[in-house]
Design a protein around this motif. Sequence first.
Motif, PDB file in Angstrom:
ATOM      1  N   SER A   1      -8.326  12.589   3.842  1.00 22.21           N
ATOM      2  CA  SER A   1      -9.128  13.790   4.069  1.00 22.21           C
ATOM      3  C   SER A   1      -8.176  14.976   4.171  1.00 22.21           C
ATOM      4  CB  SER A   1      -9.943  13.665   5.357  1.00 22.21           C
ATOM      5  OG  SER A   1      -9.100  13.697   6.502  1.00 22.21           O
ATOM      6  N   ALA A   2      -8.743  16.176   4.321  1.00 24.74           N
ATOM      7  CA  ALA A   2      -7.907  17.363   4.477  1.00 24.74           C
ATOM      8  C   ALA A   2      -7.035  17.264   5.717  1.00 24.74           C
ATOM      9  CB  ALA A   2      -8.780  18.610   4.525  1.00 24.74           C
ATOM     10  N   GLU A   3      -7.521  16.582   6.743  1.00 24.73           N
ATOM     11  CA  GLU A   3      -6.771  16.431   8.004  1.00 24.73           C
ATOM     12  C   GLU A   3      -5.800  15.252   7.943  1.00 24.73           C
ATOM     13  OE1 GLU A   3     -10.192  16.664   7.886  1.00 24.73           O
ATOM     14  OE2 GLU A   3     -10.074  18.831   8.240  1.00 24.73           O
ATOM     15  N   THR A   4      -6.076  14.270   7.106  1.00 27.95           N
ATOM     16  CA  THR A   4      -5.243  13.069   7.003  1.00 27.95           C
ATOM     17  C   THR A   4      -4.902  12.810   5.539  1.00 27.95           C
ATOM     18  OG1 THR A   4      -7.224  11.674   6.941  1.00 27.95           O
ATOM     19  CG2 THR A   4      -6.169  12.023   9.097  1.00 27.95           C
ATOM     20  N   PRO A   5      -3.904  13.523   4.985  1.00 29.31           N
ATOM     21  CA  PRO A   5      -3.588  13.383   3.561  1.00 29.31           C
ATOM     22  C   PRO A   5      -3.224  11.962   3.150  1.00 29.31           C
ATOM     23  CG  PRO A   5      -2.536  15.333   4.478  1.00 29.31           C
ATOM     24  CD  PRO A   5      -3.117  14.587   5.633  1.00 29.31           C
ATOM     25  N   MET A   6      -2.643  11.168   4.066  1.00 29.27           N
ATOM     26  CA  MET A   6      -2.257   9.795   3.743  1.00 29.27           C
ATOM     27  C   MET A   6      -3.184   8.783   4.396  1.00 29.27           C
ATOM     28  SD  MET A   6       0.180  10.180   1.642  1.00 29.27           S
ATOM     29  CE  MET A   6       0.716   8.481   1.512  1.00 29.27           C
ATOM     30  N   GLY A   7      -4.372   9.219   4.795  1.00 31.22           N
ATOM     31  CA  GLY A   7      -5.319   8.308   5.416  1.00 31.22           C
ATOM     32  C   GLY A   7      -4.805   7.767   6.736  1.00 31.22           C
ATOM     33  N   HIS A   8      -5.209   6.544   7.062  1.00 28.68           N
ATOM     34  CA  HIS A   8      -4.844   5.985   8.368  1.00 28.68           C
ATOM     35  C   HIS A   8      -3.354   5.677   8.483  1.00 28.68           C
ATOM     36  CE1 HIS A   8      -4.710   2.031   6.398  1.00 28.68           C
ATOM     37  NE2 HIS A   8      -4.255   1.517   7.524  1.00 28.68           N
ATOM     38  N   ALA A   9      -2.613   5.752   7.347  1.00 29.36           N
ATOM     39  CA  ALA A   9      -1.162   5.526   7.402  1.00 29.36           C
ATOM     40  C   ALA A   9      -0.441   6.659   8.107  1.00 29.36           C
ATOM     41  CB  ALA A   9      -0.605   5.356   5.986  1.00 29.36           C
ATOM     42  N   GLY A  10      -1.034   7.852   8.150  1.00 33.38           N
ATOM     43  CA  GLY A  10      -0.353   8.989   8.761  1.00 33.38           C
ATOM     44  C   GLY A  10       0.991   9.235   8.091  1.00 33.38           C
ATOM     45  N   GLN A  11       2.015   9.452   8.895  1.00 34.55           N
ATOM     46  CA  GLN A  11       3.358   9.708   8.370  1.00 34.55           C
ATOM     47  C   GLN A  11       4.232   8.463   8.350  1.00 34.55           C
ATOM     48  OE1 GLN A  11       5.018  12.938  10.709  1.00 34.55           O
ATOM     49  NE2 GLN A  11       4.002  14.480   9.439  1.00 34.55           N
ATOM     50  N   ARG A  12       3.646   7.301   8.675  1.00 36.45           N
ATOM     51  CA  ARG A  12       4.476   6.103   8.835  1.00 36.45           C
ATOM     52  C   ARG A  12       5.198   5.695   7.559  1.00 36.45           C
ATOM     53  NH1 ARG A  12       0.710   1.629  11.098  1.00 36.45           N
ATOM     54  NH2 ARG A  12      -0.899   2.853  10.016  1.00 36.45           N
ATOM     55  N   LEU A  13       4.604   5.944   6.405  1.00 36.96           N
ATOM     56  CA  LEU A  13       5.269   5.569   5.157  1.00 36.96           C
ATOM     57  C   LEU A  13       6.442   6.483   4.823  1.00 36.96           C
ATOM     58  CD1 LEU A  13       2.202   4.770   2.875  1.00 36.96           C
ATOM     59  CD2 LEU A  13       4.010   3.160   3.514  1.00 36.96           C
ATOM     60  N   HIS A  14       6.464   7.668   5.418  1.00 40.70           N
ATOM     61  CA  HIS A  14       7.447   8.671   4.994  1.00 40.70           C
ATOM     62  C   HIS A  14       8.380   9.133   6.112  1.00 40.70           C
ATOM     63  CE1 HIS A  14       3.989   8.993   2.169  1.00 40.70           C
ATOM     64  NE2 HIS A  14       4.980   8.891   1.310  1.00 40.70           N
ATOM     65  N   ARG A  15       8.349   8.471   7.258  1.00 43.11           N
ATOM     66  CA  ARG A  15       9.254   8.880   8.340  1.00 43.11           C
ATOM     67  C   ARG A  15      10.708   8.777   7.933  1.00 43.11           C
ATOM     68  NH1 ARG A  15       5.828   5.844  13.104  1.00 43.11           N
ATOM     69  NH2 ARG A  15       4.329   7.529  13.483  1.00 43.11           N
ATOM     70  N   TRP A  16      11.036   7.768   7.124  1.00 39.44           N
ATOM     71  CA  TRP A  16      12.425   7.616   6.668  1.00 39.44           C
ATOM     72  C   TRP A  16      12.886   8.873   5.943  1.00 39.44           C
ATOM     73  CZ3 TRP A  16      14.126   8.118   1.688  1.00 39.44           C
ATOM     74  CH2 TRP A  16      13.143   8.142   0.684  1.00 39.44           C
ATOM     75  N   MET A  17      12.005   9.446   5.096  1.00 38.19           N
ATOM     76  CA  MET A  17      12.375  10.615   4.303  1.00 38.19           C
ATOM     77  C   MET A  17      12.321  11.890   5.129  1.00 38.19           C
ATOM     78  SD  MET A  17      10.967  11.795   0.557  1.00 38.19           S
ATOM     79  CE  MET A  17       9.271  11.989   1.111  1.00 38.19           C
TER      80      MET A  17
ATOM     81  N   PHE B   1       0.837  -1.202   0.000  1.00 39.49           N
ATOM     82  CA  PHE B   1       0.000   0.000   0.000  1.00 39.49           C
ATOM     83  C   PHE B   1       0.876   1.257   0.000  1.00 39.49           C
ATOM     84  CE2 PHE B   1      -2.738  -3.258   1.860  1.00 39.49           C
ATOM     85  CZ  PHE B   1      -3.896  -3.097   1.104  1.00 39.49           C
ATOM     86  N   ALA B   2       0.518   2.214  -0.881  1.00 41.67           N
ATOM     87  CA  ALA B   2       1.249   3.468  -0.960  1.00 41.67           C
ATOM     88  C   ALA B   2       0.513   4.607  -0.287  1.00 41.67           C
ATOM     89  CB  ALA B   2       1.527   3.827  -2.416  1.00 41.67           C
ATOM     90  N   ALA B   3      -0.689   4.352   0.196  1.00 42.17           N
ATOM     91  CA  ALA B   3      -1.468   5.320   0.971  1.00 42.17           C
ATOM     92  C   ALA B   3      -2.453   4.545   1.822  1.00 42.17           C
ATOM     93  CB  ALA B   3      -2.198   6.311   0.069  1.00 42.17           C
ATOM     94  N   GLY B   4      -2.832   5.123   2.931  1.00 39.41           N
ATOM     95  CA  GLY B   4      -3.793   4.481   3.798  1.00 39.41           C
ATOM     96  C   GLY B   4      -5.223   4.757   3.356  1.00 39.41           C
ATOM     97  N   GLU B   5      -6.144   4.210   4.101  1.00 40.11           N
ATOM     98  CA  GLU B   5      -7.564   4.414   3.834  1.00 40.11           C
ATOM     99  C   GLU B   5      -8.059   5.649   4.571  1.00 40.11           C
ATOM    100  OE1 GLU B   5     -10.613   0.946   3.444  1.00 40.11           O
ATOM    101  OE2 GLU B   5     -10.735   1.659   5.519  1.00 40.11           O
ATOM    102  N   GLY B   6      -9.003   6.369   3.950  1.00 40.58           N
ATOM    103  CA  GLY B   6      -9.635   7.490   4.636  1.00 40.58           C
ATOM    104  C   GLY B   6      -8.924   8.809   4.447  1.00 40.58           C
TER     105      GLY B   6
END
Length: 215
Positions: A23-39, A16-21
Amino acid sequence: MSRTRIHNLSISLDGFAAGEGQSAETPMGHAGQRLHRWMIATDFGTRMMGGDGGSTGVDDAVAHRHELGIGSEIMGANKFGPPGWQDDPDWTGWWGDNPPFHTPVFVLTHRPRAPIEMAGGTVFHFLDVPPAEALVVARDAAGGLDVRIGGGATTAGQFIAAGLVDHLHLVQVPIVLGRGVRLWDGLEGMESGYDVEVVSTPSGVTHLTFTRRAE
């Protein structure tokens, strides 16, 4: 001819490259920043967010390739804004008055609008065309430089499936999201047309670089 490139596209172990849900408050859905913390932890990521002092090393060096030699970008509607942004005439993207692209950016949407000129040289154009047609327009605007496919996963997958991507850099992050937007659906066997380089780093992520084989 200029190349078509994808950089720093982070995916979970389950693809998965983005989470579910989203919105304006959650750009990556339920994934939050977890996919991009490395960067975010790198000098590149820190600078992109307006700061300084991030880490250097392999992650940072690879992340920086995102910017080199790019003359235009293509992105999908869900990268430009949350669901429903087309109904907001004042929406100009997630990035404030001076977005980090500094090139023409072509947003693929079924509801085009007039171009938006931003500070720093970014101009958002809105197209309702297939990937191959969008690439022709973006290449013309790139002035001989490369075209970056900025995502999200659905748009990236469409360009890969159409055989339009010359360079694909993925970052596999050791998390399981379970739901969201997957990259790999419909792309069985895509690796057969590429040379693949794999590099793991101390942050725990794995960089996978797919370079199209010369015909």
